[in-house]
Scaffold this motif. Structure first.
Motif, mmCIF file in Angstrom:
data_model
loop_
_atom_site.group_PDB
_atom_site.id
_atom_site.type_symbol
_atom_site.label_atom_id
_atom_site.label_comp_id
_atom_site.label_asym_id
_atom_site.label_seq_id
_atom_site.Cartn_x
_atom_site.Cartn_y
_atom_site.Cartn_z
ATOM 1 N N TYR A 118 0.844 -1.196 0.000
ATOM 2 C CA TYR A 118 0.000 0.000 0.000
ATOM 3 C C TYR A 118 0.877 1.244 0.000
ATOM 4 O O TYR A 118 1.872 1.335 0.714
ATOM 5 C CB TYR A 118 -0.886 0.022 1.247
ATOM 6 N N THR A 119 0.520 2.200 -0.826
ATOM 7 C CA THR A 119 1.135 3.526 -0.769
ATOM 8 C C THR A 119 0.135 4.529 -1.320
ATOM 9 O O THR A 119 -0.771 4.162 -2.082
ATOM 10 C CB THR A 119 2.463 3.584 -1.574
ATOM 11 N N SER A 120 0.279 5.767 -0.899
ATOM 12 C CA SER A 120 -0.695 6.783 -1.292
ATOM 13 C C SER A 120 -0.024 8.146 -1.393
ATOM 14 O O SER A 120 0.965 8.424 -0.713
ATOM 15 C CB SER A 120 -1.838 6.844 -0.265
ATOM 16 N N SER A 121 -0.551 8.986 -2.259
ATOM 17 C CA SER A 121 -0.092 10.370 -2.357
ATOM 18 C C SER A 121 -1.309 11.258 -2.597
ATOM 19 O O SER A 121 -2.271 10.859 -3.257
ATOM 20 C CB SER A 121 0.929 10.538 -3.488
ATOM 21 N N ARG A 122 -1.232 12.464 -2.039
ATOM 22 C CA ARG A 122 -2.358 13.390 -2.136
ATOM 23 C C ARG A 122 -1.955 14.642 -2.889
ATOM 24 O O ARG A 122 -0.931 15.262 -2.592
ATOM 25 C CB ARG A 122 -2.840 13.765 -0.735
#
Length: 219
Positions: A118-122
C-alpha cells in the motif's frame, strides 16, 4: 555581452537529452554546429565561424558532463536495495470531505494484512492509492460513494533505496528517468520519500525496467 560559449551553454541546457547523447559520443559535433549556426548568428547578430561553435560544444560538453554526471554517478553506484512487487492496482479519486476517513478505514484493514502493498499520495484535487489487487473488493466497497477518476490494473512497482547524499545532488532522478525513457518505459506513478522512491510500470515492462535500474549501478 552574449558570446558563442554562453549561447552554446544555454542551448545545451535547454535540450534535455542532447547533453547525455553528446557525453556518450553519439552526436557529431560538426553536424550539430552546422544545425546551430543560423540560431547562433541570429542571437549574436553577426557572422560566426563554425569552428568556434564546434570548440565551444567540445569544451562545454566535457565541463557540463563532468559537473553533472561525476556527482550523479557516485550516487547511482551506491543504489541500495531494489524491490519489485507485482499484481498492483492504481486508484485515483477526487478529494472529498469523506475520502480521508475512508482511507483511514482502509489502512486499519491493511494493518491486519502484512502481505499487502500500500502507498498513497495526495494532490490538490485528487488522491492516489496503490494497492495489492487482493484488496480490490475491499477497496471498491469502501470507496463506492467516492468519485473515481481512474483505475489501472496489472501494474508492478520498483522501489529503489538511494544513499542519503542523493538529496544534495541535482539531477539524480533525471538521470534515472532518462534511462527509463530511452527504453520506452511508461511510468504510471512516481512516489518518493527522502531516500527512496517507487515507480509503477505495466507488468509487461517490469523486467526491462528492473534491468535498466540494475545496470545503473555499473555506471
Amino acid at each position: 555581452m552574449k558570446t558563442v560559449s554562453s549561447f552554446v551553454e544555454h542551448y545545451l541546457k535547454t535540450k534535455p537529452f542532447l547533453l547525455g547523447s553528446l557525453s556518450e559520443g553519439i552526436i557529431n559535433l560538426t553536424s550539430l554546429a552546422r544545425i546551430m549556426m543560423p540560431e547562433v548568428e541570429k542571437q549574436l547578430g553577426k557572422d560566426i565561424k563554425q569552428g568556434a561553435v564546434v570548440m565551444s560544444l567540445k569544451r562545454l560538453t566535457e565541463e557540463l558532463d563532468f559537473k553533472i554526471n561525476h556527482r550523479i554517478s557516485k550516487v547511482i553506484r551506491n543504489i541500495g536495495e531494489i524491490t519489485v512487487r507485482s499484481s498492483l492496482n492504481d486508484y485515483t479519486y477526487m478529494l472529498s470531505d469523506t475520502l480521508l476517513s475512508k482511507q483511514a478505514e482502509l489502512i486499519s484493514t491493511i494493518n491486519l494484512r502484512k502481505d499487502v502493498f500500500y502507498t498513497s499520495s495526495r494532490g490538490v484535487n485528487e488522491i492516489n492509492i496503490v494497492l495489492s489487487d487482493t484488496m480490490d473488493s475491499v477497496m471498491e466497497e469502501l470507496f463506492k460513494a467516492e468519485k473515481q477518476i481512474q483505475k489501472i490494473n496489472d501494474l508492478s512497482s520498483i522501489t529503489i533505496k538511494l544513499p542519503h547524499e542523493n538529496v544534495n545532488v541535482p539531477g539524480v532522478y533525471y538521470y534515472i528517468f532518462q534511462r527509463l525513457a530511452w527504453e520506452g518505459i511508461v511510468l504510471y506513478e512516481v512516489i518518493s520519500t527522502s531516500n527512496e522512491f517507487t515507480f509503477l510500470v505495466s507488468e509487461q515492462q517490469v523486467d526491462i525496467a528492473f534491468r535498466v535500474i540494475k545496470d545503473l549501478k555499473n555506471v
